[in-house]
Structure formats: structure tokens, C-alpha cells
Design an enzyme around this catalytic site. Structure first.
Site, mmCIF file in Angstrom:
data_model
loop_
_atom_site.group_PDB
_atom_site.id
_atom_site.type_symbol
_atom_site.label_atom_id
_atom_site.label_comp_id
_atom_site.label_asym_id
_atom_site.label_seq_id
_atom_site.Cartn_x
_atom_site.Cartn_y
_atom_site.Cartn_z
ATOM 1 N N ASP A 103 67.214 -16.295 4.406
ATOM 2 C CA ASP A 103 66.992 -15.721 3.083
ATOM 3 C C ASP A 103 67.107 -14.216 3.257
ATOM 4 O O ASP A 103 66.354 -13.618 4.032
ATOM 5 C CB ASP A 103 65.588 -16.121 2.610
ATOM 6 C CG ASP A 103 65.276 -15.517 1.249
ATOM 7 O OD1 ASP A 103 64.437 -16.086 0.552
ATOM 8 O OD2 ASP A 103 65.858 -14.462 0.870
ATOM 9 N N PHE A 104 68.062 -13.597 2.565
ATOM 10 C CA PHE A 104 68.352 -12.183 2.828
ATOM 11 C C PHE A 104 67.175 -11.262 2.482
ATOM 12 O O PHE A 104 67.109 -10.126 2.931
ATOM 13 C CB PHE A 104 69.620 -11.747 2.079
ATOM 14 C CG PHE A 104 70.840 -12.573 2.436
ATOM 15 C CD1 PHE A 104 70.970 -13.139 3.696
ATOM 16 C CD2 PHE A 104 71.857 -12.788 1.512
ATOM 17 C CE1 PHE A 104 72.085 -13.909 4.042
ATOM 18 C CE2 PHE A 104 72.973 -13.553 1.837
ATOM 19 C CZ PHE A 104 73.081 -14.119 3.099
ATOM 20 N N LYS A 131 82.418 -4.460 -4.507
ATOM 21 C CA LYS A 131 82.188 -4.071 -5.888
ATOM 22 C C LYS A 131 81.633 -5.260 -6.663
ATOM 23 O O LYS A 131 81.846 -6.384 -6.203
ATOM 24 C CB LYS A 131 83.469 -3.535 -6.518
ATOM 25 C CG LYS A 131 84.476 -4.647 -6.908
ATOM 26 C CD LYS A 131 85.560 -4.135 -7.776
ATOM 27 C CE LYS A 131 85.446 -4.571 -9.193
ATOM 28 N NZ LYS A 131 85.854 -5.952 -9.514
ATOM 29 N N HIS A 167 89.457 -3.636 -3.402
ATOM 30 C CA HIS A 167 90.504 -4.337 -2.651
ATOM 31 C C HIS A 167 91.917 -3.878 -3.020
ATOM 32 O O HIS A 167 92.848 -4.075 -2.262
ATOM 33 C CB HIS A 167 90.345 -5.864 -2.733
ATOM 34 C CG HIS A 167 90.833 -6.473 -4.004
ATOM 35 N ND1 HIS A 167 90.078 -6.513 -5.140
ATOM 36 C CD2 HIS A 167 92.001 -7.088 -4.328
ATOM 37 C CE1 HIS A 167 90.761 -7.114 -6.099
ATOM 38 N NE2 HIS A 167 91.937 -7.474 -5.632
ATOM 39 N N LYS A 226 95.989 -3.181 -0.729
ATOM 40 C CA LYS A 226 97.302 -3.773 -1.014
ATOM 41 C C LYS A 226 98.389 -2.899 -0.399
ATOM 42 O O LYS A 226 98.354 -1.675 -0.528
ATOM 43 C CB LYS A 226 97.517 -3.911 -2.530
ATOM 44 C CG LYS A 226 96.607 -4.982 -3.154
ATOM 45 C CD LYS A 226 96.928 -5.176 -4.625
ATOM 46 C CE LYS A 226 95.882 -6.021 -5.322
ATOM 47 N NZ LYS A 226 96.107 -7.458 -5.239
ATOM 48 N N GLU A 258 96.694 -9.903 -15.860
ATOM 49 C CA GLU A 258 96.432 -11.179 -15.186
ATOM 50 C C GLU A 258 96.734 -12.313 -16.138
ATOM 51 O O GLU A 258 96.492 -12.211 -17.336
ATOM 52 C CB GLU A 258 94.962 -11.265 -14.782
ATOM 53 C CG GLU A 258 94.598 -10.326 -13.661
ATOM 54 C CD GLU A 258 93.136 -10.498 -13.320
ATOM 55 O OE1 GLU A 258 92.822 -11.425 -12.573
ATOM 56 O OE2 GLU A 258 92.315 -9.730 -13.835
ATOM 57 N N ASP A 276 84.929 -4.138 -14.885
ATOM 58 C CA ASP A 276 85.479 -5.010 -13.840
ATOM 59 C C ASP A 276 86.783 -4.464 -13.253
ATOM 60 O O ASP A 276 87.070 -4.678 -12.081
ATOM 61 C CB ASP A 276 85.718 -6.407 -14.451
ATOM 62 C CG ASP A 276 86.041 -7.467 -13.401
ATOM 63 O OD1 ASP A 276 85.342 -7.506 -12.377
ATOM 64 O OD2 ASP A 276 86.976 -8.253 -13.604
ATOM 65 N N HIS A 333 89.706 -0.452 -9.929
ATOM 66 C CA HIS A 333 91.109 -0.589 -9.526
ATOM 67 C C HIS A 333 92.047 0.388 -10.261
ATOM 68 O O HIS A 333 92.851 1.068 -9.642
ATOM 69 C CB HIS A 333 91.607 -2.017 -9.765
ATOM 70 C CG HIS A 333 90.735 -3.068 -9.150
ATOM 71 N ND1 HIS A 333 90.117 -2.916 -7.935
ATOM 72 C CD2 HIS A 333 90.381 -4.316 -9.571
ATOM 73 C CE1 HIS A 333 89.423 -4.018 -7.645
ATOM 74 N NE2 HIS A 333 89.566 -4.861 -8.620
ATOM 75 N N LYS A 384 93.019 -9.976 -19.242
ATOM 76 C CA LYS A 384 93.111 -11.372 -18.809
ATOM 77 C C LYS A 384 93.985 -12.109 -19.823
ATOM 78 O O LYS A 384 94.094 -11.702 -20.979
ATOM 79 C CB LYS A 384 91.730 -12.040 -18.803
ATOM 80 C CG LYS A 384 90.629 -11.246 -18.113
ATOM 81 C CD LYS A 384 90.667 -11.373 -16.613
ATOM 82 C CE LYS A 384 89.504 -10.663 -15.963
ATOM 83 N NZ LYS A 384 89.822 -10.037 -14.680
HETATM 84 C C1 BG6 Z 1 88.615 -8.296 -9.107
HETATM 85 C C2 BG6 Z 1 88.069 -8.585 -10.467
HETATM 86 O O1 BG6 Z 1 88.090 -7.102 -8.602
HETATM 87 O O2 BG6 Z 1 90.035 -8.197 -9.168
HETATM 88 C C3 BG6 Z 1 88.682 -9.856 -11.031
HETATM 89 O O3 BG6 Z 1 86.662 -8.723 -10.392
HETATM 90 C C4 BG6 Z 1 90.179 -9.787 -10.988
HETATM 91 O O4 BG6 Z 1 88.252 -10.072 -12.361
HETATM 92 C C5 BG6 Z 1 90.680 -9.378 -9.608
HETATM 93 O O5 BG6 Z 1 90.669 -11.078 -11.321
HETATM 94 C C6 BG6 Z 1 92.173 -9.126 -9.614
HETATM 95 O O6 BG6 Z 1 92.623 -8.916 -8.303
HETATM 96 P P1 BG6 Z 1 94.128 -9.225 -7.883
HETATM 97 O O7 BG6 Z 1 94.211 -8.791 -6.461
HETATM 98 O O8 BG6 Z 1 94.326 -10.701 -8.072
HETATM 99 O O9 BG6 Z 1 94.992 -8.421 -8.803
#
Ligand code: BG6
Length: 489
Positions: free
Chosen positions: A92-93, A145, A175, A179, A213, A232, A237, A337
Site C-alpha cells: 500500500d503506497f 502527468k 510523452h 516521440k 484523435e 488533458d 502536449h 477526440k
Molecule cells: C494522453 C492523454 O496524455 O495522450 C490522452 O491523457 C490522449 O487523453 C493521449 O489520448 C494521446 O497520446 P498519443 O501518443 O496517442 O497521441
């Protein structure tokens, strides 16, 4: 020729049975192992609250690994080696006493990489408990994040971690920075003097950044509804992409030189006041529509949805940067989305030459554009004007691409997933692909004023049909300035 030296470490993964760990982190670690980038003595400790036989949980990890790593990349010898690196501990953290077995297991390893694939609300407790069992000194911590949901809460998270770790050992993940094509932005801009001389308001008319997306929210409704597309995607990003496009050349490639330049861009972003809001920001929410020809539900009809939610699943906005380089050059940002396709791309539109010598009716056709495709089909294309072929064409012009498609050009090289790069950089102790505390905070500061603006105005998101490019108002946002989104059908 490999240019890195593989270093040993112990990688402890908090939240090891969660979606992120199973879908992204274990596959990334496996691919690093396969590429010979994990040192022979590197160990991976999976930590999660689930009790029961360690073997059962390790089997779950392996089963999902086999699902998410392409079958062609599964090599029995690598799998066996990878399996031997892995162990599982239930804990348990929040419970200090649960850290003793971990401390015993990893005693003496340096560095210890503690990856927090958990909600940010747990970070402070993990840091405190790691310190209490004497593991903080040799640890690097990796934070996923979202870091908070506004400036105040992100400060709380950052302060909780900073009580035990100096900034030099904190790795905040975005992330997108992992890329391959995003890193290529740095190479493209600063290894080609050709572009640097053009990279300013004298030569560039505007910039578009689209991150679309195809998927909806699906199983993540509860989480997403608390956040929305601005928190988000834009706060992290898209603003990171904007920074890499807009920043001044860093004096070197060190993490702080790059991050100093990015922070200057964030600080120079013009606030969007409530008065400008209607012209500069569009929020949208997808309604029933279709994807790949099949009917799909709207955001409010998704599983577990609150039918009265006014969370946005789409944002388009015009950002302006107040400095000499970018004054008067709008940056149009758009993300959503349930768009028609998955597409992340940056389009740099260059200005016309000052004196036009071709037939006037061709003038609207003429424009140079640099298109940087982050996904899918990673590549760079420069649209240039040439003369149309043929004796009967006179000086008729046409636009054509100078194209660099990464997978076609570098056929033998697989494009690694962002998490592979990021995990490797943490192991190497390189922070340049990670976000510094002040970057996160300045990004929140700018986003907070947008959120305050729409709250003050009572702005509700505009519906758009799932499978479309967003509400009509997002077209108006750019056509009002005499432009259009590049490539929309
Ligand atoms: C995440 C978001 O950081 O990035 C998601 O929380 C999103 O909602 C995702 O779908 C998109 O990442 P990628 O690499 O698929 O473009």
C-alpha cells in the site's frame, strides 16, 4: 553506431498493474532489453496494491506484454531474460511499513529509478516513504502527468516531491517529448541553418498545431470528465510542441538550456481575456456520429457518463506570443477526440515574397508550407512552388512536396515508442526530454486564465458530430483571419 553506454539501475514501478504500466511501460522496457539497452544487472520491481501470489501478477504482466508488443518482436531468449529481471511486491503506497521489504530488496542499488504510474495525489506519500526507508538519496523519480489540475494544485504536488528530491532528480513526463519526430524538431530547426534565418515574423505568417484523435473517451469517462481537453492535452502536449517551434536557439543541448528557452516562450504567451475569448477560443463536445462508418455514441451517452456534463472534448484556440520573433504570428492550436482520423501535425505557413511577378490569378495558390507530421506516417514535407510541366503550360505554377518520410527513408529502423526513449533517458540521467517545474507552472498559469475566462462567461462547449473536425465555430476561428485549417476535407 550506438552512441550510448548502457548503465545498470534498478527500476521500481509504482502502479505496475495499471493501464499505463501494462500497455506502455512494460512493453517499453522489453523493447529496450531487446535492443540491448538494458544492462545485464538491471532489475525491474513491479509494485502494486494487489495481494496474492507474485507469480499470478507476473503472469498478468507477461500476458499483456505479449498482447501489446508486436508478435514479430517477441524473441524467446529476450523474453526469458526479461522475465528473469522482473519481480513483484504487493504494497500500500500510503503505508510506511510496506516499504521495508522494498528497501531490503533494492538495498545498495544506485541509481534506483522510481516511476510513479499512479495518480499525482499519491506522489507525496511515496516520496516520504522512500525517504523514510533511506531510498531517496540514490533515487530518480519519474512523475506522470497530470501534475495537478491547476496552478495551485500542481504547486502542491511539486512541493510534496521537492521536500525529498532535488529538481535534478525529478523527471516529469510529457510523452510527446519522447516521440521521435518531436525530437526531430530540434534537429530540423537547429541543424539546418536554412530554416533558422526564416524562423520569425518576417517570413512566417502563421503556425497550426493539430493533435486529433479518432477515439472517444471509452472506459476513461470518470477521469477525463474531471480534466477535459484543455487540461488533458493543451496544458502539456500542445504547449510543449508550441514551445519547441517557437523557442530561441538554446546555447547548447543541455536540459536547462533547452528548458530555459521553453519557459521564455510560455512566459511570453499573451493572456486571452474574457473579452477576446469569443474570437479566440472554441470549446466543443462530441455528439452522436460515426467513426469508420459505424455509429458511435456522443460524449454524454458514453458508459458511466453524466448526461449534464459540460466538459470539453475539443479545443481550438489562437495563441499569440509577445516577443520580437513572433509578434503578429498567430499560433492556431486544435485538439479533439472523435475526429475523422488520428493525426498530429504542425504546419508552418510562410509569407509570400514581397514582390509578386507571376500571373495575378495564380497568387492565391502560392505559398510555402513546412508540414511536420508527428503521427501517423512520421515525416517532414516542404511544399514548394514549381513550374507546371509541358510546352503549353507557360509559366503556370503548381505546388509540390519535397518529402521525407521517415519509415520509407530509414527502412531498417523501427520508430520507437515515446516511452522507450523516455525510460532510456531516465536511465541515462538525461533530463532534456522532461518538463521542469517552472514549465509546468507557467503552462498552468496560462491555462488557468482560459478556464477562468470560460467560467466567467458561462461558456458551454459547442456540440460537434463524432467523426467531424469539430464545431463550425472552430472553422470560423481561423477563417475570420482569412485562413483555413490545412488539409481539412
Ligand atoms: C494522453 C492523454 O496524455 O495522450 C490522452 O491523457 C490522449 O487523453 C493521449 O489520448 C494521446 O497520446 P498519443 O501518443 O496517442 O497521441
Amino acid at each position: 553506431m550506438p552512441v550510448i553506454t548502457v548503465k545498470p539501475c534498478t527500476f521500481v514501478l509504482f502502479g505496475a498493474l495499471g493501464d499505463l504500466a501494462l500497455r506502455k511501460l512494460f512493453p517499453a522496457l522489453y523493447q529496450l532489453d531487446r535492443a540491448g539497452l538494458l544492462h545485464a544487472s538491471t532489475r525491474i520491481v513491479a509494485l502494486a496494491r494487489e495481494k496474492g501470489e507474485a507469480g499470478t501478477h507476473l503472469a498478468t504482466i507477461e500476458a499483456t506484454l505479449l498482447r501489446y508488443v508486436p508478435a514479430a518482436d517477441i524473441e524467446p531468449t529476450v523474453l526469458q531474460r526479461f522475465r528473469a529481471r522482473l519481480s513483484y511486491l504487493s504494497m500500500d503506497f500510503f503505508t510506511a511499513g510496506d516499504y521495508a521489504p522494498l528497501a531490503e530488496q533494492v538495498a545498495g542499488t544506485d541509481p534506483l529509478i522510481a516511476y510513479f504510474a499512479t495518480p499525482a495525489s499519491v506522489y507525496g506519500a511515496i516520496c516520504e516513504n522512500l525517504a523514510a526507508v533511506g531510498l531517496a538519496e540514490q533515487s530518480r523519480v519519474v512523475l506522470e502527468k497530470p501534475i495537478g489540475h491547476d496552478l495551485a494544485s500542481s504547486r502542491e504536488v511539486n512541493e510534496a516531491v521537492a521536500r525529498y528530491f532535488p529538481e535534478s532528480r525529478i523527471y516529469r513526463i510529457d510523452h510527446y517529448l519522447g516521440k521521435e519526430t518531436v525530437q526531430n524538431l530540434i534537429a530540423l530547426r537547429f541543424a539546418n541553418s536554412l530554416f533558422e534565418t526564416q524562423w520569425n515574423q518576417h517570413h512566417i505568417s502563421h503556425v497550426e498545431i493539430t493533435v486529433a484523435e479518432k477515439v472517444g473517451i471509452e472506459g476513461r469517462w470518470g477521469y477525463f470528465d474531471q480534466a477535459g481537453q484543455l487540461r488533458d492535452m493543451i496544458q502539456n502536449h500542445l504547449l510543449q510542441l508550441l514551445c519547441l517551434i517557437a523557442m530561441d536557439p538554446p546555447s547548447d543541448l543541455s536540459a536547462d538550456s533547452i528548458r530555459d528557452e521553453k519557459v521564455k516562450v510560455l512566459k511570453a504567451l499573451a493572456p486571452i481575456t474574457a473579452e477576446q475569448f469569443g474570437r479566440q477560443v472554441v470549446r466543443g463536445q462530441y455528439a452522436t456520429g460515426s467513426s469508420d462508418g459505424k455509429p458511435v455514441p456522443g460524449y454524454l451517452e458514453e458508459e458511466n457518463a453524466n448526461p449534464h456534463s459540460d466538459t470539453e472534448t475539443f479545443v481550438a484556440l489562437r495563441a499569440d506570443i509577445r516577443n520580437w520573433r513572433w509578434s503578429g504570428v498567430p499560433f492556431y492550436l486544435r485538439t479533439g477526440k472523435r475526429m475523422p482520423q488520428k493525426l498530429s501535425q504542425i504546419v508552418i505557413h510562410f509569407k509570400e515574397s514581397s514582390h509578386y511577378i507571376f500571373a495575378p490569378e495564380q497568387r492565391p495558390l502560392v505559398s510555402n508550407r513546412l508540414i511536420i507530421r508527428l503521427q501517423p506516417d512520421e515525416g517532414i514535407s516542404l511544399q514548394v512552388m514549381t513550374k507546371d510541366q509541358g510546352l503549353d503550360k507557360g509559366m503556370h505554377l503548381r505546388s509540390g512536396p519535397l518529402q521525407l518520410n521517415f519509415s520509407e527513408t530509414y527502412k531498417s529502423t523501427r520508430i520507437p515508442d515515446a516511452y522507450e526513449r523516455l525510460v532510456l533517458e531516465v536511465m541515462q540521467g538525461n533530463q532534456y526530454l522532461f518538463v521542469r517545474k517552472d514549465e509546468v507552472e507557467h503552462a498552468w498559469l496560462w491555462c488557468d486564465q482560459l478556464i477562468a475566462g470560460w467560467t466567467q462567461l458561462g461558456d458551454s462547449p459547442k456540440p460537434y458530430t463524432a467523426g467531424s473536425w469539430g464545431p463550425m465555430a472552430s472553422m470560423a476561428l481561423i477563417t475570420r483571419d482569412g485562413r483555413s485549417w490545412y488539409g481539412d476535407l
